[in-house]
Design a protein around this motif. Structure first.
Motif, PDB file in Angstrom:
ATOM      1  N   GLU A  66       0.843  -1.197   0.000  1.00 21.84           N
ATOM      2  CA  GLU A  66       0.000   0.000   0.000  1.00 21.84           C
ATOM      3  C   GLU A  66       0.875   1.241   0.000  1.00 21.84           C
ATOM      4  OE1 GLU A  66      -2.201  -0.613   3.674  1.00 21.84           O
ATOM      5  OE2 GLU A  66      -0.596   0.298   4.845  1.00 21.84           O
ATOM      6  N   ASP A  67       0.299   2.336  -0.452  1.00 21.33           N
ATOM      7  CA  ASP A  67       1.030   3.592  -0.517  1.00 21.33           C
ATOM      8  C   ASP A  67       0.078   4.686  -0.043  1.00 21.33           C
ATOM      9  OD1 ASP A  67       3.070   5.309  -0.996  1.00 21.33           O
ATOM     10  OD2 ASP A  67       2.801   5.403  -3.166  1.00 21.33           O
ATOM     11  N   PHE A  68       0.601   5.624   0.714  1.00 21.23           N
ATOM     12  CA  PHE A  68      -0.254   6.738   1.138  1.00 21.23           C
ATOM     13  C   PHE A  68       0.593   7.928   1.551  1.00 21.23           C
ATOM     14  CE2 PHE A  68       0.181   3.800   4.788  1.00 21.23           C
ATOM     15  CZ  PHE A  68       0.710   4.628   5.758  1.00 21.23           C
ATOM     16  N   ASP A  69      -0.041   9.061   1.640  1.00 24.14           N
ATOM     17  CA  ASP A  69       0.628  10.249   2.151  1.00 24.14           C
ATOM     18  C   ASP A  69       0.151  10.479   3.576  1.00 24.14           C
ATOM     19  OD1 ASP A  69       1.867  10.715  -0.265  1.00 24.14           O
ATOM     20  OD2 ASP A  69       0.214  11.950  -1.014  1.00 24.14           O
ATOM     21  N   VAL A  70       0.903  11.266   4.277  1.00 22.03           N
ATOM     22  CA  VAL A  70       0.520  11.581   5.639  1.00 22.03           C
ATOM     23  C   VAL A  70       0.445  13.086   5.782  1.00 22.03           C
ATOM     24  CG1 VAL A  70       1.267  11.488   8.034  1.00 22.03           C
ATOM     25  CG2 VAL A  70       1.514   9.493   6.583  1.00 22.03           C
ATOM     26  N   GLU A  71      -0.610  13.556   6.371  1.00 24.38           N
ATOM     27  CA  GLU A  71      -0.757  14.987   6.593  1.00 24.38           C
ATOM     28  C   GLU A  71      -0.852  15.271   8.074  1.00 24.38           C
ATOM     29  OE1 GLU A  71      -4.071  16.766   4.557  1.00 24.38           O
ATOM     30  OE2 GLU A  71      -3.146  16.353   2.615  1.00 24.38           O
ATOM     31  N   GLU A  72      -0.228  16.350   8.460  1.00 25.17           N
ATOM     32  CA  GLU A  72      -0.427  16.832   9.822  1.00 25.17           C
ATOM     33  C   GLU A  72      -1.650  17.716   9.800  1.00 25.17           C
ATOM     34  OE1 GLU A  72       3.290  18.753  10.905  1.00 25.17           O
ATOM     35  OE2 GLU A  72       3.522  17.180  12.401  1.00 25.17           O
ATOM     36  N   GLN A  73      -2.569  17.464  10.705  1.00 30.36           N
ATOM     37  CA  GLN A  73      -3.797  18.250  10.703  1.00 30.36           C
ATOM     38  C   GLN A  73      -4.145  18.706  12.108  1.00 30.36           C
ATOM     39  OE1 GLN A  73      -6.701  15.685   8.800  1.00 30.36           O
ATOM     40  NE2 GLN A  73      -6.280  16.675   6.850  1.00 30.36           N
ATOM     41  N   PRO A  74      -4.865  19.824  12.192  1.00 30.94           N
ATOM     42  CA  PRO A  74      -5.356  20.205  13.515  1.00 30.94           C
ATOM     43  C   PRO A  74      -6.381  19.158  13.967  1.00 30.94           C
ATOM     44  CG  PRO A  74      -5.933  21.865  11.841  1.00 30.94           C
ATOM     45  CD  PRO A  74      -5.293  20.739  11.126  1.00 30.94           C
ATOM     46  N   SER A  75      -6.457  18.931  15.260  1.00 28.68           N
ATOM     47  CA  SER A  75      -7.313  17.847  15.757  1.00 28.68           C
ATOM     48  C   SER A  75      -8.790  18.066  15.449  1.00 28.68           C
ATOM     49  CB  SER A  75      -7.107  17.676  17.252  1.00 28.68           C
ATOM     50  OG  SER A  75      -7.292  18.912  17.890  1.00 28.68           O
ATOM     51  N   THR A  76      -9.171  19.331  15.193  1.00 27.23           N
ATOM     52  CA  THR A  76     -10.580  19.604  14.904  1.00 27.23           C
ATOM     53  C   THR A  76     -11.046  18.887  13.638  1.00 27.23           C
ATOM     54  OG1 THR A  76      -9.746  21.629  13.912  1.00 27.23           O
ATOM     55  CG2 THR A  76     -10.819  21.841  16.048  1.00 27.23           C
ATOM     56  N   VAL A  77     -10.119  18.655  12.705  1.00 24.25           N
ATOM     57  CA  VAL A  77     -10.491  17.953  11.469  1.00 24.25           C
ATOM     58  C   VAL A  77     -10.934  16.529  11.795  1.00 24.25           C
ATOM     59  CG1 VAL A  77      -9.620  17.108   9.246  1.00 24.25           C
ATOM     60  CG2 VAL A  77      -8.904  19.352  10.093  1.00 24.25           C
ATOM     61  N   LEU A  78     -10.194  15.908  12.689  1.00 21.72           N
ATOM     62  CA  LEU A  78     -10.513  14.545  13.101  1.00 21.72           C
ATOM     63  C   LEU A  78     -11.821  14.517  13.892  1.00 21.72           C
ATOM     64  CD1 LEU A  78      -9.014  11.879  12.758  1.00 21.72           C
ATOM     65  CD2 LEU A  78      -7.954  12.267  14.986  1.00 21.72           C
ATOM     66  N   GLY A  80     -14.209  16.563  13.679  1.00 23.25           N
ATOM     67  CA  GLY A  80     -15.316  16.848  12.770  1.00 23.25           C
ATOM     68  C   GLY A  80     -15.816  15.586  12.079  1.00 23.25           C
ATOM     69  N   LYS A  81     -14.900  14.653  11.856  1.00 23.61           N
ATOM     70  CA  LYS A  81     -15.288  13.421  11.163  1.00 23.61           C
ATOM     71  C   LYS A  81     -15.997  12.424  12.077  1.00 23.61           C
ATOM     72  CE  LYS A  81     -11.838  11.428   8.746  1.00 23.61           C
ATOM     73  NZ  LYS A  81     -10.558  11.277   8.079  1.00 23.61           N
ATOM     74  N   TYR A  82     -15.641  12.450  13.363  1.00 19.47           N
ATOM     75  CA  TYR A  82     -16.222  11.497  14.323  1.00 19.47           C
ATOM     76  C   TYR A  82     -16.718  12.250  15.551  1.00 19.47           C
ATOM     77  CZ  TYR A  82     -13.291   8.434  11.487  1.00 19.47           C
ATOM     78  OH  TYR A  82     -12.697   7.798  10.440  1.00 19.47           O
ATOM     79  N   PRO A  83     -18.047  12.415  15.654  1.00 16.22           N
ATOM     80  CA  PRO A  83     -18.588  13.194  16.778  1.00 16.22           C
ATOM     81  C   PRO A  83     -18.263  12.587  18.147  1.00 16.22           C
ATOM     82  CG  PRO A  83     -20.328  12.502  15.228  1.00 16.22           C
ATOM     83  CD  PRO A  83     -19.061  11.925  14.729  1.00 16.22           C
ATOM     84  N   ASN A  84     -18.036  11.299  18.200  1.00 21.68           N
ATOM     85  CA  ASN A  84     -17.748  10.652  19.492  1.00 21.68           C
ATOM     86  C   ASN A  84     -16.252  10.579  19.810  1.00 21.68           C
ATOM     87  OD1 ASN A  84     -17.490   8.879  17.319  1.00 21.68           O
ATOM     88  ND2 ASN A  84     -17.784   7.072  18.596  1.00 21.68           N
ATOM     89  N   LEU A  85     -15.430  11.215  18.960  1.00 20.35           N
ATOM     90  CA  LEU A  85     -13.979  11.200  19.181  1.00 20.35           C
ATOM     91  C   LEU A  85     -13.504  12.565  19.662  1.00 20.35           C
ATOM     92  CD1 LEU A  85     -11.102  10.028  18.885  1.00 20.35           C
ATOM     93  CD2 LEU A  85     -11.212  10.533  16.457  1.00 20.35           C
ATOM     94  N   LYS A  86     -12.816  12.569  20.791  1.00 17.39           N
ATOM     95  CA  LYS A  86     -12.311  13.832  21.345  1.00 17.39           C
ATOM     96  C   LYS A  86     -10.783  13.763  21.397  1.00 17.39           C
ATOM     97  CE  LYS A  86     -12.668  17.705  23.258  1.00 17.39           C
ATOM     98  NZ  LYS A  86     -13.239  18.807  22.493  1.00 17.39           N
ATOM     99  N   VAL A  87     -10.134  14.757  20.840  1.00 17.95           N
ATOM    100  CA  VAL A  87      -8.673  14.795  20.897  1.00 17.95           C
ATOM    101  C   VAL A  87      -8.266  15.760  22.003  1.00 17.95           C
ATOM    102  CG1 VAL A  87      -6.535  15.232  19.630  1.00 17.95           C
ATOM    103  CG2 VAL A  87      -8.559  14.391  18.405  1.00 17.95           C
ATOM    104  N   ILE A  88      -7.464  15.303  22.910  1.00 13.27           N
ATOM    105  CA  ILE A  88      -7.026  16.168  24.013  1.00 13.27           C
ATOM    106  C   ILE A  88      -5.507  16.274  23.983  1.00 13.27           C
ATOM    107  CG2 ILE A  88      -6.975  16.453  26.522  1.00 13.27           C
ATOM    108  CD1 ILE A  88      -9.659  14.961  26.608  1.00 13.27           C
TER     109      ILE A  88
END
Ligand code: FAD
Length: 499
Positions: A66-78, A80-88
């Motif tokens: 497999e091949d993929f890129d990796v992006e650094e993102q602010p935790s709000t992006v994550l 936003g995708k999963y309402p039950n996921l909280k990044v602290i």
């Protein structure tokens, strides 16, 4: 607020069903897997760094490769995708596994039902306290490196893994002394033949980059007043590991004109690091340099040579980041110091799983797989750990994932595409193997490892287009004795042969 969706108990301890530690690829993938599978339970991702890593442009190249890129993102992006996921953003200081409780540097406590530790690894440093020695791990250290390089005329790079390889190739306008412990460059990834194929690239000018960096980069916003309070120095160092193309988008240029200027010193390491003062006062028999007094720091190599330089880059491998979790708990560690996990990514401590660079695979591996601390495995392990946690909660059986059948890695070295499959370096095969080679200078290098007529591994450098066919041949362990050297005959279309 953070407590939303989480029942609060006394002592301001938050109760959460699933806690994942680490915002690198392993932790993020695991947390996403859990959040999408248990939509009505809360998942907390605790991480020391302000940004998280996410997988983008995922492509399956073959069955497993497999091949993929990796992006650094602010935790709000994550989030936003999963309402039950909280990044602290909070670094874990201690774990009380018996109580199922984690304590953070900023005095918060979390009670978990299931925990997955994905805290990555940190670079082994030659000397932690020497300001002239730099390790490269995260965005901050890469920026520090770039800053110091911009005024440098000569650096010494120590190490022979992927980071050193890339670094040496990417640096321009600065002399590089490269100390490798082996007889050939890139020993972690391939053999002396492949090294011979790649070495001429170091003497050529680097091709102009065709495209600007396609990867979105986010800068770290200044930490709000007080937010960093209570953070010890240790936490400041715990960003997530950079991956392939970490140098993309940052210019790695020294103070001088010109492209590559690399001297490789083989089979040696660093004997000692001396200050200008020490070199000037060195007694006969001690490290000597004809340019004593000109450089800020001097390196004496084990082969007796001494080089002055602006600074030293230490890229000699990593050690798993286990420290905050060990005290008071009964974790068994692997030989490489990682948290030992079984075939269900379970550590030796109840309800604690681990994935990515921090863990050591403790199961009996497939004859075609080995653990290497790389992106792909961080993603695969994080994803599989999420599924294993789910299986345990739901009391369902789960088998070791197919991706652990065969080692696969796709990357780029010296601007060539590089694919590694299975026992690409005949790891563990002893004398019991033969090699087939095909090499066209400056174009491609293909090596096949055969044992008892079966393909056990391969190194593919360049645009060989052979990865899918070879992956198949390795997975199905077909007897290839009859084909002999024709297997690599450029006049035979091997794909047609076997498909
Ligand atoms: P990491 O990405 O290291 O993430 C660990 C996370 O844990 C971080 O978010 C960190 O903040 C957090 N953390 C640590 N301690 C704590 C704590 N106490 N409390 C809370 N959070 C904590 N691999 C490749 O496949 N190809 C490459 O080309 C490649 N190049 C590389 C170049 C460099 C310079 C480096 C350093 C590594 C490279 N790697 C490469 C390796 C790859 O980056 C790692 O294998 C991979 O990132 C591991 O992912 P991980 O999620 O396990 O750990």
């Amino acid at each position: 607020s953070e407590s939303e969706g989480m029942a609060c108990s006394t002592n301001s301890e938050k109760r959460v069903k699933f806690v994942v530690v680490g915002g690198g690829i392993a932790g993020v993938t695991c947390a996403e897997q859990l959040a999408s599978q248990f939509t009505s339970d809360s998942v907390v991702l605790l991480t020391a760094a302000p940004l998280v890593k996410t997988v983008t442009n995922y492509k399956r190249v073959a069955k497993i490769l497999e091949d993929f890129d990796v992006e650094e993102q602010p935790s709000t992006v994550l989030e936003g995708k999963y309402p039950n996921l909280k990044v602290i953003q909070s670094a874990v200081k201690t774990l009380q596994a018996e109580e199922h409780t984690l304590h953070t540097e900023d005095e918060r406590s979390f009670h978990y039902e299931k925990l997955c530790l994905c805290s990555g690894a940190k670079p082994k440093l030659l000397n932690r306290n020497n300001p002239h020695v730099l390790g490269i791990r995260d965005t901050d250290s890469a920026q520090e490196f770039q800053k110091r390089l911009s005024t440098a005329r000569r650096i010494v790079v120590v190490g022979n893994g992927g980071i050193a390889l890339e670094l040496v190739y990417e640096v321009e306008g600065c002399e590089v002394i490269w100390a490798v412990k082996d007889e050939a460059i890139g020993n972690t990834f391939f053999d002396a033949g492949a090294a011979q194929f790649l070495i001429p690239s170091l003497a050529l000018d680097k091709p102009e980059r065709a495209m600007p960096c396609k990867r979105a980069r986010y800068t770290t916003e200044p930490v709000a007043d007080g937010a960093a309070a209570g953070m010890s120095e240790a936490t400041v160092e715990t960003g997530s590991a950079l991956g392939p193309d970490w140098h993309e988008g940052i210019s790695l240029r020294g103070a001088e004109k010109g492209s590559h200027n690399v001297t490789v010193e083989y089979q040696c390491g660093i004997k000692q690091i001396c200050t200008q003062q020490e070199i000037l006062q060195s007694p006969p028999g001690g490290p000597q340099s004809s340019d004593a007094g000109t450089w800020p720091v001097y390196v004496q190599l084990t082969n007796g040579k001494t080089y002055g330089c602006d600074f030293i880059v230490s890229a000699t491998g990593v050690v798993p980041n286990t420290e905050p979790f060990l005290h008071g708990n009964n974790f068994e560690l692997g030989a490489d110091g990682g948290l030992l996990v079984d075939e269900h990514m379970h550590t030796t401590v109840l309800d604690v799983f681990a994935a990515g660079d921090v863990c050591s695979a403790g199961w009996e591996p497939s004859p075609l797989w080995q653990q290497m601390r790389l992106w792909t495995q961080a993603r695969q392990m994080g994803w599989y750990a999420g599924r294993c946690i789910a299986a345990e909660v739901l009391e369902e059986p789960i088998e070791l994932d197919f991706c652990f059948e065969l080692f696969t890695h796709i990357t780029k070295f010296f601007n060539y595409k590089v694919v590694l499959l299975g026992k690409f370096n005949a790891q563990g095969l002893g004398q019991d193997h033969e090699l087939l080679l095909r090499c066209t200078k400056g174009h491609e290098y293909i090596k096949v490892v055969l044992s008892n007529g079966r393909m056990m591994g391969a190194v593919l450098i360049g645009q060989t287009e052979l990865e899918e066919t070879f992956e198949n041949l390795i997975l199905n362990q077909m007897d290839l004795s009859a084909y002999g050297e024709h297997l690599l005959d450029p006049n035979i279309d091997i794909e047609d042969y076997f498909d």
